[in-house]
Design a protein around this motif. Sequence first.
Motif, PDB file in Angstrom:
ATOM      1  N   LEU A   1       0.851  -1.185   0.000  1.00 56.90           N
ATOM      2  CA  LEU A   1       0.000   0.000   0.000  1.00 56.90           C
ATOM      3  C   LEU A   1       0.885   1.232   0.000  1.00 56.90           C
ATOM      4  CD1 LEU A   1      -2.859   1.235   0.195  1.00 56.90           C
ATOM      5  CD2 LEU A   1      -2.650   1.101   2.690  1.00 56.90           C
ATOM      6  N   ASN A   2       0.909   1.932  -1.114  1.00 55.94           N
ATOM      7  CA  ASN A   2       1.715   3.135  -1.248  1.00 55.94           C
ATOM      8  C   ASN A   2       0.783   4.344  -1.318  1.00 55.94           C
ATOM      9  OD1 ASN A   2       3.706   5.005  -1.694  1.00 55.94           O
ATOM     10  ND2 ASN A   2       3.994   4.490  -3.854  1.00 55.94           N
ATOM     11  N   LEU A   3       0.852   5.185  -0.316  1.00 58.93           N
ATOM     12  CA  LEU A   3      -0.072   6.308  -0.223  1.00 58.93           C
ATOM     13  C   LEU A   3       0.485   7.594  -0.823  1.00 58.93           C
ATOM     14  CD1 LEU A   3      -1.263   5.659   3.437  1.00 58.93           C
ATOM     15  CD2 LEU A   3      -2.394   4.962   1.324  1.00 58.93           C
ATOM     16  N   ALA A   4       1.777   7.673  -1.021  1.00 54.94           N
ATOM     17  CA  ALA A   4       2.405   8.878  -1.585  1.00 54.94           C
ATOM     18  C   ALA A   4       2.474   8.762  -3.110  1.00 54.94           C
ATOM     19  CB  ALA A   4       3.798   9.073  -1.006  1.00 54.94           C
ATOM     20  N   LEU A   5       2.007   9.790  -3.806  1.00 57.39           N
ATOM     21  CA  LEU A   5       2.012   9.810  -5.264  1.00 57.39           C
ATOM     22  C   LEU A   5       3.115  10.724  -5.777  1.00 57.39           C
ATOM     23  CD1 LEU A   5      -1.852  10.211  -5.695  1.00 57.39           C
ATOM     24  CD2 LEU A   5      -0.532   8.087  -5.782  1.00 57.39           C
TER      25      LEU A   5
ATOM     26  N   LEU B   1     -12.314  13.835   7.530  1.00 59.57           N
ATOM     27  CA  LEU B   1     -11.542  14.184   6.329  1.00 59.57           C
ATOM     28  C   LEU B   1     -10.641  15.382   6.589  1.00 59.57           C
ATOM     29  CD1 LEU B   1     -14.280  13.708   3.583  1.00 59.57           C
ATOM     30  CD2 LEU B   1     -12.204  12.328   3.850  1.00 59.57           C
ATOM     31  N   ASN B   2     -11.181  16.392   7.286  1.00 60.62           N
ATOM     32  CA  ASN B   2     -10.371  17.571   7.636  1.00 60.62           C
ATOM     33  C   ASN B   2      -9.184  17.183   8.502  1.00 60.62           C
ATOM     34  OD1 ASN B   2     -13.143  19.962   7.982  1.00 60.62           O
ATOM     35  ND2 ASN B   2     -12.132  19.159   6.172  1.00 60.62           N
ATOM     36  N   ASP B   3      -9.441  16.348   9.519  1.00 56.49           N
ATOM     37  CA  ASP B   3      -8.373  15.927  10.422  1.00 56.49           C
ATOM     38  C   ASP B   3      -7.344  15.052   9.714  1.00 56.49           C
ATOM     39  OD1 ASP B   3      -9.533  17.311  12.485  1.00 56.49           O
ATOM     40  OD2 ASP B   3     -10.527  15.561  13.367  1.00 56.49           O
ATOM     41  N   ALA B   4      -7.766  14.389   8.634  1.00 56.50           N
ATOM     42  CA  ALA B   4      -6.841  13.552   7.858  1.00 56.50           C
ATOM     43  C   ALA B   4      -6.042  14.370   6.843  1.00 56.50           C
ATOM     44  CB  ALA B   4      -7.616  12.451   7.129  1.00 56.50           C
ATOM     45  N   GLY B   5      -6.321  15.678   6.782  1.00 56.27           N
ATOM     46  CA  GLY B   5      -5.557  16.560   5.899  1.00 56.27           C
ATOM     47  C   GLY B   5      -6.283  16.979   4.642  1.00 56.27           C
ATOM     48  N   TYR B   6      -7.504  16.500   4.447  1.00 54.59           N
ATOM     49  CA  TYR B   6      -8.305  16.887   3.283  1.00 54.59           C
ATOM     50  C   TYR B   6      -9.227  18.039   3.682  1.00 54.59           C
ATOM     51  CZ  TYR B   6      -6.864  12.547   0.923  1.00 54.59           C
ATOM     52  OH  TYR B   6      -6.136  11.542   0.339  1.00 54.59           O
ATOM     53  N   VAL B   7      -8.682  19.242   3.665  1.00 57.37           N
ATOM     54  CA  VAL B   7      -9.446  20.423   4.078  1.00 57.37           C
ATOM     55  C   VAL B   7     -10.322  20.925   2.938  1.00 57.37           C
ATOM     56  CG1 VAL B   7      -9.278  22.780   4.959  1.00 57.37           C
ATOM     57  CG2 VAL B   7      -7.659  21.028   5.740  1.00 57.37           C
ATOM     58  N   TYR B   8      -9.802  20.853   1.717  1.00 54.70           N
ATOM     59  CA  TYR B   8     -10.540  21.330   0.550  1.00 54.70           C
ATOM     60  C   TYR B   8     -10.892  20.149  -0.347  1.00 54.70           C
ATOM     61  CZ  TYR B   8      -8.481  25.675   2.188  1.00 54.70           C
ATOM     62  OH  TYR B   8      -8.089  26.738   2.963  1.00 54.70           O
ATOM     63  N   PHE B   9     -12.160  19.916  -0.514  1.00 54.01           N
ATOM     64  CA  PHE B   9     -12.617  18.868  -1.424  1.00 54.01           C
ATOM     65  C   PHE B   9     -13.965  19.275  -2.018  1.00 54.01           C
ATOM     66  CE2 PHE B   9     -13.613  17.596   2.970  1.00 54.01           C
ATOM     67  CZ  PHE B   9     -14.994  17.491   2.920  1.00 54.01           C
ATOM     68  N   ILE B  10     -14.316  18.634  -3.118  1.00 49.89           N
ATOM     69  CA  ILE B  10     -15.534  18.983  -3.839  1.00 49.89           C
ATOM     70  C   ILE B  10     -16.519  17.816  -3.794  1.00 49.89           C
ATOM     71  CG2 ILE B  10     -16.506  19.667  -6.066  1.00 49.89           C
ATOM     72  CD1 ILE B  10     -13.697  20.703  -6.806  1.00 49.89           C
TER      73      ILE B  10
ATOM     74  N   GLN C   1      -1.579  14.785  -3.309  1.00 44.70           N
ATOM     75  CA  GLN C   1      -0.438  13.933  -3.629  1.00 44.70           C
ATOM     76  C   GLN C   1      -0.391  12.729  -2.693  1.00 44.70           C
ATOM     77  OE1 GLN C   1       3.116  16.292  -4.144  1.00 44.70           O
ATOM     78  NE2 GLN C   1       4.406  14.514  -4.607  1.00 44.70           N
ATOM     79  N   TYR C   2      -1.418  12.641  -1.837  1.00 43.30           N
ATOM     80  CA  TYR C   2      -1.457  11.545  -0.862  1.00 43.30           C
ATOM     81  C   TYR C   2      -2.836  10.895  -0.869  1.00 43.30           C
ATOM     82  CZ  TYR C   2       2.797  13.720   0.827  1.00 43.30           C
ATOM     83  OH  TYR C   2       4.062  14.251   0.895  1.00 43.30           O
ATOM     84  N   ILE C   3      -2.877   9.581  -0.988  1.00 44.25           N
ATOM     85  CA  ILE C   3      -4.120   8.832  -0.890  1.00 44.25           C
ATOM     86  C   ILE C   3      -4.524   8.750   0.579  1.00 44.25           C
ATOM     87  CG2 ILE C   3      -5.135   6.529  -1.200  1.00 44.25           C
ATOM     88  CD1 ILE C   3      -3.325   6.237  -3.691  1.00 44.25           C
ATOM     89  N   LEU C   4      -5.803   8.828   0.853  1.00 46.63           N
ATOM     90  CA  LEU C   4      -6.299   8.745   2.221  1.00 46.63           C
ATOM     91  C   LEU C   4      -5.837   7.443   2.874  1.00 46.63           C
ATOM     92  CD1 LEU C   4      -8.157   9.876   4.470  1.00 46.63           C
ATOM     93  CD2 LEU C   4     -10.048   8.639   3.369  1.00 46.63           C
ATOM     94  N   ASP C   5      -5.158   7.570   4.017  1.00 44.24           N
ATOM     95  CA  ASP C   5      -4.658   6.401   4.750  1.00 44.24           C
ATOM     96  C   ASP C   5      -5.842   5.708   5.436  1.00 44.24           C
ATOM     97  OD1 ASP C   5      -3.579   4.609   6.610  1.00 44.24           O
ATOM     98  OD2 ASP C   5      -1.808   5.843   6.923  1.00 44.24           O
ATOM     99  N   PRO C   6      -6.160   4.468   5.058  1.00 44.58           N
ATOM    100  CA  PRO C   6      -7.286   3.764   5.679  1.00 44.58           C
ATOM    101  C   PRO C   6      -7.158   3.653   7.194  1.00 44.58           C
ATOM    102  CG  PRO C   6      -6.494   2.571   3.750  1.00 44.58           C
ATOM    103  CD  PRO C   6      -5.488   3.643   4.040  1.00 44.58           C
ATOM    104  N   GLY C   7      -5.929   3.459   7.672  1.00 46.50           N
ATOM    105  CA  GLY C   7      -5.713   3.331   9.109  1.00 46.50           C
ATOM    106  C   GLY C   7      -5.999   4.618   9.856  1.00 46.50           C
ATOM    107  N   THR C   8      -5.549   5.725   9.302  1.00 46.45           N
ATOM    108  CA  THR C   8      -5.812   7.034   9.919  1.00 46.45           C
ATOM    109  C   THR C   8      -7.305   7.333   9.928  1.00 46.45           C
ATOM    110  OG1 THR C   8      -3.659   7.902   9.235  1.00 46.45           O
ATOM    111  CG2 THR C   8      -5.383   9.509   9.733  1.00 46.45           C
ATOM    112  N   PHE C   9      -7.961   7.076   8.807  1.00 49.81           N
ATOM    113  CA  PHE C   9      -9.395   7.343   8.689  1.00 49.81           C
ATOM    114  C   PHE C   9     -10.185   6.454   9.660  1.00 49.81           C
ATOM    115  CE2 PHE C   9     -13.399   7.497   6.008  1.00 49.81           C
ATOM    116  CZ  PHE C   9     -13.629   8.839   6.256  1.00 49.81           C
TER     117      PHE C   9
ATOM    118  N   SER D   1      -7.347   3.407  -9.891  1.00 47.16           N
ATOM    119  CA  SER D   1      -6.030   3.835  -9.392  1.00 47.16           C
ATOM    120  C   SER D   1      -6.157   4.858  -8.271  1.00 47.16           C
ATOM    121  CB  SER D   1      -5.211   4.421 -10.550  1.00 47.16           C
ATOM    122  OG  SER D   1      -4.968   3.446 -11.537  1.00 47.16           O
ATOM    123  N   TYR D   2      -7.113   5.771  -8.409  1.00 43.50           N
ATOM    124  CA  TYR D   2      -7.292   6.833  -7.409  1.00 43.50           C
ATOM    125  C   TYR D   2      -8.759   6.903  -6.974  1.00 43.50           C
ATOM    126  CZ  TYR D   2      -3.016   7.916  -9.961  1.00 43.50           C
ATOM    127  OH  TYR D   2      -1.799   7.816 -10.588  1.00 43.50           O
TER     128      TYR D   2
END
Length: 268
Positions: free
Chosen positions: A68-72, A99-108, A128-136, A155-156
């Motif tokens: 599992l590679n989360l960095a793109l 989502l905000n706490d996971a770093g996704y502050v701006y989303f549509i 540039q980072y896929i949402l980490d399932p463990g963090t979520f 892929s994404y």
Amino acid sequence: MVKKILLIFLLSSQLFALSSLELAKNIVNNSSKKTQLELLFSGQSYTDSNGNLDIDKISRILKTNSLLNLALKNSQSLRLNFKAKADAVLFFKIINDALNDAGYVYFIPTDLLLKDGEIDYTIQVESQYILDPGTFYTLLKSNSVYIKDIKRVGSYDYEYNLDFNKAKLKTNINLDLNVPKSLEKPLKDYVLSLKNASSLAIEANEADNWFPKVLFLDKNLNLIKGVKSEVKNNEFLEIIPSGAVYAIISDMYSLDNIRRGLKITLKR
């Protein structure tokens, strides 16, 4: 007879519950990794103290073994879909905060389907980072919301199936009755227990422009009453509706409108 029925129900529940291996396969979604996944997860049951899949542990195993590679390399347009049977107010509050706490502050938000209490919600985010399932998983768990399944369908492109059956609202401020409390600028909505108070009084700083948004929820986190104002109003007083246990306090447009915080009083 009752004991037999209960035993059958429990066995059938276990029978249809997703295994750690099945979840890992769904997250990775790569047939060439099947053997490696089976070596890591076959016969292993990674569950938390509540009997739910411990997705934080599963995610760490996948990352440690380069599955599992989360960095793109470059920022990509990610699609995240969330499905659950839940109260809409609670669903969006918990999901958006996580989502905000996971770093996704701006989303549509791109798609939303509400039918018979079932919610199907899709967002798009540039990252540039896929949402980490463990963090979520960990963020949702703090509100007793659990992930039943995660499917990588592109892929994404990920789909999350969520369990809100035991969801609870995590409060972030504590008030004593009849004692005004001045709060700092909120990073997220204020959430408080009403403690059998009869009314709620709120004051905003005169230098701010507050457009009140206050939601009253019952013990099961269903919306009882919402008070919203599209007109600036720096003072708020409302009789607490019968059965209300929690209040969510925010601004109609942006928390920047109350950057100097609020003074809140729960009146007996």
